[in-house]
Design an enzyme around this catalytic site. Structure first.
Site, PDB file in Angstrom:
ATOM      1  N   TYR A 163       0.878  -1.263  -0.116  1.00 38.49           N
ATOM      2  CA  TYR A 163      -0.001  -0.011  -0.037  1.00 38.49           C
ATOM      3  C   TYR A 163       0.797   1.341  -0.081  1.00 38.49           C
ATOM      4  O   TYR A 163       0.568   2.285  -0.919  1.00 38.49           O
ATOM      5  CB  TYR A 163      -1.035   0.124   1.298  1.00 38.49           C
ATOM      6  CG  TYR A 163      -1.879   1.210   1.516  1.00 38.49           C
ATOM      7  CD1 TYR A 163      -3.148   1.275   0.658  1.00 38.49           C
ATOM      8  CD2 TYR A 163      -1.364   2.199   2.339  1.00 38.49           C
ATOM      9  CE1 TYR A 163      -3.815   2.366   0.904  1.00 38.49           C
ATOM     10  CE2 TYR A 163      -2.176   3.370   2.271  1.00 38.49           C
ATOM     11  CZ  TYR A 163      -3.518   3.317   1.646  1.00 38.49           C
ATOM     12  OH  TYR A 163      -4.251   4.594   1.909  1.00 38.49           O
ATOM     13  N   LYS A 167       1.320   3.971  -3.024  1.00 33.10           N
ATOM     14  CA  LYS A 167       0.813   5.365  -2.790  1.00 33.10           C
ATOM     15  C   LYS A 167       2.037   6.559  -2.985  1.00 33.10           C
ATOM     16  O   LYS A 167       1.655   7.707  -3.354  1.00 33.10           O
ATOM     17  CB  LYS A 167       0.291   5.748  -1.357  1.00 33.10           C
ATOM     18  CG  LYS A 167      -1.028   4.829  -1.091  1.00 33.10           C
ATOM     19  CD  LYS A 167      -2.019   5.488  -2.226  1.00 33.10           C
ATOM     20  CE  LYS A 167      -3.406   4.773  -1.598  1.00 33.10           C
ATOM     21  NZ  LYS A 167      -4.539   5.354  -2.718  1.00 33.10           N
TER      22      LYS A 167
END
Length: 260
Positions: A163, A167
């Site tokens: 994640y 990002k």
């Protein structure tokens, strides 16, 4: 004292595409864009949820359509953009918000298939959707593209390797796209929320982990998680002429997490 021209926050006549549109943050953004005059295309892997959201926007007096779209599939993104163009017009706002839920784990615990799924949607999906929209946006005279990143694109988090990596890449992708398309009249920025009270939080901590949630919230200067509606103002700012001199930037809306 000079009054602020509130019209700079309007999106009248603009076509706004929001991926992950049925999700907690993005559904609030879809409603907000419609409330200020945009024609909104709500795209989501869950087509029924996207259509239901669009229907609720129309019932409230806005203009919206809902479409099923797997942003990790190039042909699906191209088809969605052509559908949007036919029904609403050429996109002039794109908010890339589609993201999958990721399991907690280090690189030794997250298998290659899990890693690839996160990258395919959270990162490559943004590339594909932007690539599908950009020619239409440029032909229409320009617009605004927003990548929904995260405060964890700036600061790491144990057990969130896929994640946080995706990002962080979105923040750099926005910078590079801003450089490449400034002369085309296209502004590109990223928006980095802190923790927002959506299903991602309950997925991460569980339905009844009240003590864990309370402890996690103490890491923020505001001592709480955000409500999805608290991301709306930043998303509207970046989409509208209120941010007309802003491109290649990351807007951090994290309740003070990165300052703590």
């Amino acid at each position: 004292m000079k009054r602020v021209d509130e019209s700079v926050f309007r999106l009248d006549g603009r076509v706004a595409v929001v991926t992950g549109g049925a999700g907690g943050i993005c559904s609030a953004i879809c409603r907000a864009y419609a409330n200020v005059g945009a024609k909104v295309a709500c795209l989501d892997y869950d087509g029924e949820a996207a259509q239901a959201l669009a229907a609720s926007i129309r019932e409230a007096g806005g203009e919206a359509i809902g479409l099923a779209c797997d942003v990790s599939d190039e042909q699906a993104t191209l088809a969605a953009v052509q559908n949007i163009k036919q029904q609403l017009g050429a996109p002039t706002v794109l908010l890339n918000g589609a993201a999958v839920l990721d399991r907690t784990g280090s690189i030794l615990e997250i298998d290659p298939q899990e890693w690839q799924r996160v990258m395919s949607v959270n990162l490559t999906g943004v590339y594909l959707m932007s690539r599908a929209v950009l020619p239409e946006m440029i032909a229409a005279g320009g617009g605004s593209i927003i990548h929904l990143a995260s405060m964890h694109g700036r600061v790491g988090r144990a057990g969130r390797v896929s994640y946080t990596t995706a990002k962080a890449a979105l923040i750099m992708l926005a910078q590079n796209m801003a450089m490449d398309h400034a002369d085309d009249g296209v502004r590109v920025n990223s928006l980095s929320p802190g923790a927002v009270a959506t299903r991602r939080i309950t997925y991460r901590y569980g339905e009844n982990a009240q003590e864990q949630l309370k402890a996690a919230a103490q890491k923020y200067l505001m001592k709480r998680f955000a409500d999805p509606d608290e991301m709306v103002g930043a998303a509207l700012f970046l989409a509208s002429d209120a941010s007309s001199y802003m491109t290649g930037a990351d807007l951090l809306v994290d309740g003070g997490y990165c300052a703590a």
